[in-house]
Structure formats: structure tokens, C-alpha cells
Design a protein around this motif. Sequence first.
Motif, PDB file in Angstrom:
ATOM      1  N   THR A 218       0.848  -1.187   0.000  1.00  0.00           N
ATOM      2  CA  THR A 218       0.000   0.000   0.000  1.00  0.00           C
ATOM      3  C   THR A 218       0.884   1.239   0.000  1.00  0.00           C
ATOM      4  OG1 THR A 218      -1.773  -1.138   1.203  1.00  0.00           O
ATOM      5  CG2 THR A 218      -1.773   1.268   1.246  1.00  0.00           C
ATOM      6  N   GLY A 219       0.689   2.061  -1.007  1.00  0.00           N
ATOM      7  CA  GLY A 219       1.499   3.270  -1.127  1.00  0.00           C
ATOM      8  C   GLY A 219       1.618   3.695  -2.574  1.00  0.00           C
ATOM      9  N   ARG A 220       2.365   4.769  -2.793  1.00  0.00           N
ATOM     10  CA  ARG A 220       2.513   5.331  -4.128  1.00  0.00           C
ATOM     11  C   ARG A 220       3.776   4.831  -4.823  1.00  0.00           C
ATOM     12  NH1 ARG A 220       2.065  11.681  -3.497  1.00  0.00           N
ATOM     13  NH2 ARG A 220       3.114  11.207  -1.511  1.00  0.00           N
ATOM     14  N   VAL A 221       3.654   4.661  -6.137  1.00  0.00           N
ATOM     15  CA  VAL A 221       4.800   4.322  -6.983  1.00  0.00           C
ATOM     16  C   VAL A 221       4.778   5.248  -8.194  1.00  0.00           C
ATOM     17  CG1 VAL A 221       4.732   1.911  -6.236  1.00  0.00           C
ATOM     18  CG2 VAL A 221       3.574   2.567  -8.339  1.00  0.00           C
ATOM     19  N   TRP A 222       5.953   5.511  -8.746  1.00  0.00           N
ATOM     20  CA  TRP A 222       6.069   6.370  -9.919  1.00  0.00           C
ATOM     21  C   TRP A 222       6.772   5.584 -11.028  1.00  0.00           C
ATOM     22  CZ3 TRP A 222       6.391   8.037  -4.960  1.00  0.00           C
ATOM     23  CH2 TRP A 222       5.570   9.127  -4.590  1.00  0.00           C
ATOM     24  N   ILE A 223       6.202   5.638 -12.240  1.00  0.00           N
ATOM     25  CA  ILE A 223       6.679   4.849 -13.372  1.00  0.00           C
ATOM     26  C   ILE A 223       7.003   5.792 -14.523  1.00  0.00           C
ATOM     27  CG2 ILE A 223       6.114   2.968 -14.967  1.00  0.00           C
ATOM     28  CD1 ILE A 223       3.963   2.116 -12.905  1.00  0.00           C
ATOM     29  N   GLN A 224       8.100   5.518 -15.237  1.00  0.00           N
ATOM     30  CA  GLN A 224       8.490   6.335 -16.384  1.00  0.00           C
ATOM     31  C   GLN A 224       8.287   5.561 -17.683  1.00  0.00           C
ATOM     32  OE1 GLN A 224      12.681   7.259 -16.028  1.00  0.00           O
ATOM     33  NE2 GLN A 224      13.217   5.163 -15.481  1.00  0.00           N
ATOM     34  N   SER A 225       7.885   6.283 -18.727  1.00  0.00           N
ATOM     35  CA  SER A 225       7.570   5.624 -19.997  1.00  0.00           C
ATOM     36  C   SER A 225       8.811   5.369 -20.853  1.00  0.00           C
ATOM     37  CB  SER A 225       6.568   6.480 -20.794  1.00  0.00           C
ATOM     38  OG  SER A 225       7.148   7.727 -21.161  1.00  0.00           O
ATOM     39  N   MET A 226       9.871   6.161 -20.683  1.00  0.00           N
ATOM     40  CA  MET A 226      11.045   6.027 -21.537  1.00  0.00           C
ATOM     41  C   MET A 226      12.328   6.202 -20.735  1.00  0.00           C
ATOM     42  SD  MET A 226      12.325   5.370 -24.491  1.00  0.00           S
ATOM     43  CE  MET A 226      10.918   5.435 -25.615  1.00  0.00           C
ATOM     44  N   PRO A 227      12.770   5.163 -20.019  1.00  0.00           N
ATOM     45  CA  PRO A 227      14.045   5.258 -19.308  1.00  0.00           C
ATOM     46  C   PRO A 227      15.192   5.426 -20.289  1.00  0.00           C
ATOM     47  CG  PRO A 227      13.241   3.003 -19.310  1.00  0.00           C
ATOM     48  CD  PRO A 227      12.143   3.854 -19.869  1.00  0.00           C
ATOM     49  N   ILE A 228      16.310   5.930 -19.808  1.00  0.00           N
ATOM     50  CA  ILE A 228      17.433   6.244 -20.677  1.00  0.00           C
ATOM     51  C   ILE A 228      17.951   5.007 -21.403  1.00  0.00           C
ATOM     52  CG2 ILE A 228      19.042   6.018 -18.753  1.00  0.00           C
ATOM     53  CD1 ILE A 228      19.331   8.347 -21.848  1.00  0.00           C
ATOM     54  N   VAL A 229      17.869   3.839 -20.783  1.00  0.00           N
ATOM     55  CA  VAL A 229      18.340   2.610 -21.428  1.00  0.00           C
ATOM     56  C   VAL A 229      17.496   2.290 -22.652  1.00  0.00           C
ATOM     57  CG1 VAL A 229      18.664   0.130 -21.131  1.00  0.00           C
ATOM     58  CG2 VAL A 229      19.280   1.691 -19.278  1.00  0.00           C
ATOM     59  N   LYS A 230      16.167   2.431 -22.531  1.00  0.00           N
ATOM     60  CA  LYS A 230      15.284   2.180 -23.676  1.00  0.00           C
ATOM     61  C   LYS A 230      15.534   3.185 -24.785  1.00  0.00           C
ATOM     62  CE  LYS A 230      11.151  -0.305 -22.190  1.00  0.00           C
ATOM     63  NZ  LYS A 230       9.670  -0.248 -22.130  1.00  0.00           N
ATOM     64  N   LEU A 231      15.738   4.446 -24.390  1.00  0.00           N
ATOM     65  CA  LEU A 231      15.996   5.485 -25.379  1.00  0.00           C
ATOM     66  C   LEU A 231      17.282   5.198 -26.141  1.00  0.00           C
ATOM     67  CD1 LEU A 231      15.293   8.212 -26.648  1.00  0.00           C
ATOM     68  CD2 LEU A 231      16.501   9.316 -24.751  1.00  0.00           C
ATOM     69  N   ALA A 232      18.330   4.819 -25.418  1.00  0.00           N
ATOM     70  CA  ALA A 232      19.605   4.523 -26.059  1.00  0.00           C
ATOM     71  C   ALA A 232      19.491   3.319 -26.988  1.00  0.00           C
ATOM     72  CB  ALA A 232      20.678   4.273 -24.999  1.00  0.00           C
ATOM     73  N   ASN A 233      18.762   2.289 -26.553  1.00  0.00           N
ATOM     74  CA  ASN A 233      18.587   1.103 -27.390  1.00  0.00           C
ATOM     75  C   ASN A 233      17.802   1.426 -28.654  1.00  0.00           C
ATOM     76  OD1 ASN A 233      19.976  -0.504 -25.586  1.00  0.00           O
ATOM     77  ND2 ASN A 233      18.132  -1.228 -24.539  1.00  0.00           N
ATOM     78  N   ALA A 234      16.761   2.277 -28.518  1.00  0.00           N
ATOM     79  CA  ALA A 234      15.964   2.648 -29.687  1.00  0.00           C
ATOM     80  C   ALA A 234      16.796   3.443 -30.686  1.00  0.00           C
ATOM     81  CB  ALA A 234      14.748   3.458 -29.249  1.00  0.00           C
ATOM     82  N   LEU A 235      17.581   4.388 -30.192  1.00  0.00           N
ATOM     83  CA  LEU A 235      18.429   5.177 -31.078  1.00  0.00           C
ATOM     84  C   LEU A 235      19.508   4.311 -31.710  1.00  0.00           C
ATOM     85  CD1 LEU A 235      18.831   8.436 -28.956  1.00  0.00           C
ATOM     86  CD2 LEU A 235      17.375   8.080 -30.957  1.00  0.00           C
ATOM     87  N   GLY A 236      20.035   3.365 -30.936  1.00  0.00           N
ATOM     88  CA  GLY A 236      21.060   2.473 -31.467  1.00  0.00           C
ATOM     89  C   GLY A 236      20.528   1.591 -32.577  1.00  0.00           C
ATOM     90  N   SER A 237      19.298   1.081 -32.416  1.00  0.00           N
ATOM     91  CA  SER A 237      18.720   0.216 -33.447  1.00  0.00           C
ATOM     92  C   SER A 237      18.424   1.014 -34.714  1.00  0.00           C
ATOM     93  CB  SER A 237      17.446  -0.443 -32.921  1.00  0.00           C
ATOM     94  OG  SER A 237      16.463   0.530 -32.613  1.00  0.00           O
ATOM     95  N   MET A 238      18.023   2.275 -34.558  1.00  0.00           N
ATOM     96  CA  MET A 238      17.760   3.112 -35.729  1.00  0.00           C
ATOM     97  C   MET A 238      19.050   3.395 -36.486  1.00  0.00           C
ATOM     98  SD  MET A 238      15.018   5.836 -34.175  1.00  0.00           S
ATOM     99  CE  MET A 238      15.082   6.824 -35.665  1.00  0.00           C
ATOM    100  N   THR A 239      20.125   3.620 -35.748  1.00  0.00           N
ATOM    101  CA  THR A 239      21.406   3.888 -36.379  1.00  0.00           C
ATOM    102  C   THR A 239      21.901   2.672 -37.142  1.00  0.00           C
ATOM    103  OG1 THR A 239      21.978   5.459 -34.642  1.00  0.00           O
ATOM    104  CG2 THR A 239      23.782   4.609 -35.968  1.00  0.00           C
ATOM    105  N   SER A 240      21.695   1.480 -36.552  1.00  0.00           N
ATOM    106  CA  SER A 240      22.160   0.263 -37.216  1.00  0.00           C
ATOM    107  C   SER A 240      21.373  -0.013 -38.491  1.00  0.00           C
ATOM    108  CB  SER A 240      22.037  -0.927 -36.257  1.00  0.00           C
ATOM    109  OG  SER A 240      20.682  -1.172 -35.921  1.00  0.00           O
ATOM    110  N   VAL A 241      20.083   0.372 -38.486  1.00  0.00           N
ATOM    111  CA  VAL A 241      19.260   0.149 -39.677  1.00  0.00           C
ATOM    112  C   VAL A 241      19.655   1.096 -40.798  1.00  0.00           C
ATOM    113  CG1 VAL A 241      16.920   0.351 -40.593  1.00  0.00           C
ATOM    114  CG2 VAL A 241      17.314  -0.815 -38.428  1.00  0.00           C
ATOM    115  N   THR A 242      19.913   2.368 -40.442  1.00  0.00           N
ATOM    116  CA  THR A 242      20.231   3.359 -41.461  1.00  0.00           C
ATOM    117  C   THR A 242      21.703   3.372 -41.826  1.00  0.00           C
ATOM    118  OG1 THR A 242      20.522   5.059 -39.766  1.00  0.00           O
ATOM    119  CG2 THR A 242      18.335   4.847 -40.753  1.00  0.00           C
TER     120      THR A 242
END
Length: 260
Positions: A218-242
Amino acid sequence: MRSHEIDYKIIGEDIQIVEIELDPNETVIAEAGAMLFMEDGIQFETKMGDGSEPDRGLLGKLLQAGSRKLMGESLFMTHFTNRGYGKRKVAFAAPYPGTVLPINLANLPGQALITQKDSFLCAALGTKVAITFNQKIGSGLFGGEGFVLQRLEGDGLAFIHAGGVVIERYLNNETLRVDTGCIVGFEQQINYSIQRSGGLKSMVFGGEGIFLATLSGTGRVWIQSMPIVKLANALGSMTSVTGSGKESGSVLGGLGNLFE
């Protein structure tokens, strides 16, 4: 009241900063390199420790600095103090796009908040910034939050940074399963553990990872939609594709890379 009473304003939408207004002799502490601007009259000093225990001896300060090194942070923190005669402002920017979340620690159970180790941005002087260890070894081996978490304790304002959009959830004797890297923080009475995401097939082919974080109680929790690890992985995959990382949205698309 141990912590200084500071006023603030959050500026921006997708990439936010926090502007702190200090009365004379008020102080805000921050991570090294977080300062964006400061008005005339603000003086800063780099110190070993958060200043929450001014009478602490050299050994205690060294131990605190060592714990910050364990979190991957700088050994030192920067103290910004208004030495002028009127109100003065100092602003801090987060290291990557996201949301700045103000937390009044005085309103939390035990006046403490558990956060991921790199989420702290700044806080009123008097706030204790320390490490806490998750007692379950599985959380340390497989959790995106890691075995080492950060504990913010005090009775003033603290500001943490999260990637993307922040969602606040209140658990009423409930359980919430979350992507391990998407936890920003939670109240200290919340139980945090790591569990398998499902059966073998789901874990291998589901795309949600092998393990999920479980928050219960019982209590509050805070959740983030785009942690830095996900952001880095997404940018890395885009770079590898292009290939070269250049824009690939032209008529030729990826064929343009063949002629470079």
C-alpha cells in the motif's frame, strides 16, 4: 524543520527544467553538472556529501562519498547558496529528455523515498541522499533498478528526473508488475522484487524481457515511460538500420546509402 524551505517552478513540457528561488542564505544541493543558470548573488561550492549532517566527521563524509561512487555518481555534490540581499534564482536541467518530478518528502511515510540510483536532480539543503540495498538477490542480478537503490530522506522538497511521461499509481494492498527499467521510485513501505515474466515461450519470444519488477503493498509508486536505457537502445537500433545514422526518410530510402 531541518530542510530549507525553497520555492520552485517547473519549466517546459517534453524537456523540463526546474527553477529554484532562494531567499537569502537558503541553499539547494544538486548533482555535479546539473546547473543550467544562476542569477547574480548565488554562490556555489563543491562539497563531499549532501550537507544533511554538518557535524559529521571526515570519516563519515568519506563513507558517504564512497557510497555515491558505488551508485556511479560523482564523489561530490554542489551546494548553491543565495548570498545576496533579495530573492535569487538558480535552475537545473536533467541530463536527457523527460519529466522533473517534485516530491515533498515531509508528506511521505517515514519522510523517505526509494528511487533508481540515477534519478536524483536536486533538493533543499537538509535532504539526505544515501544508498539502500535491495534485500532480494534476484533483484540485484536481474532488475533494471539493480541491487543498489537510492534513498532520499528529509522534510523538504526533492526533485527527481524520469524519462518520458511519469505515471503515479497508488496501490491499495495491490500488486503491480512493471518493466524493470521503468520504475522511477516508490514509498519505502512498498515491497520490490523480481519475478519471471511468464512461461519459457513468453520469456523468449514475448518481447517483454525475461523478468519483470513486482511492486506490492500500500502506497505510491512512480513509473516512467522512456528510461534512458530504452531510449539509447531505440536510437542504437535506428542507427544500425540506417547504416551511417543519417536520415533515411527520402524517396530512395535505404538505397541512398548504396551511393555514399
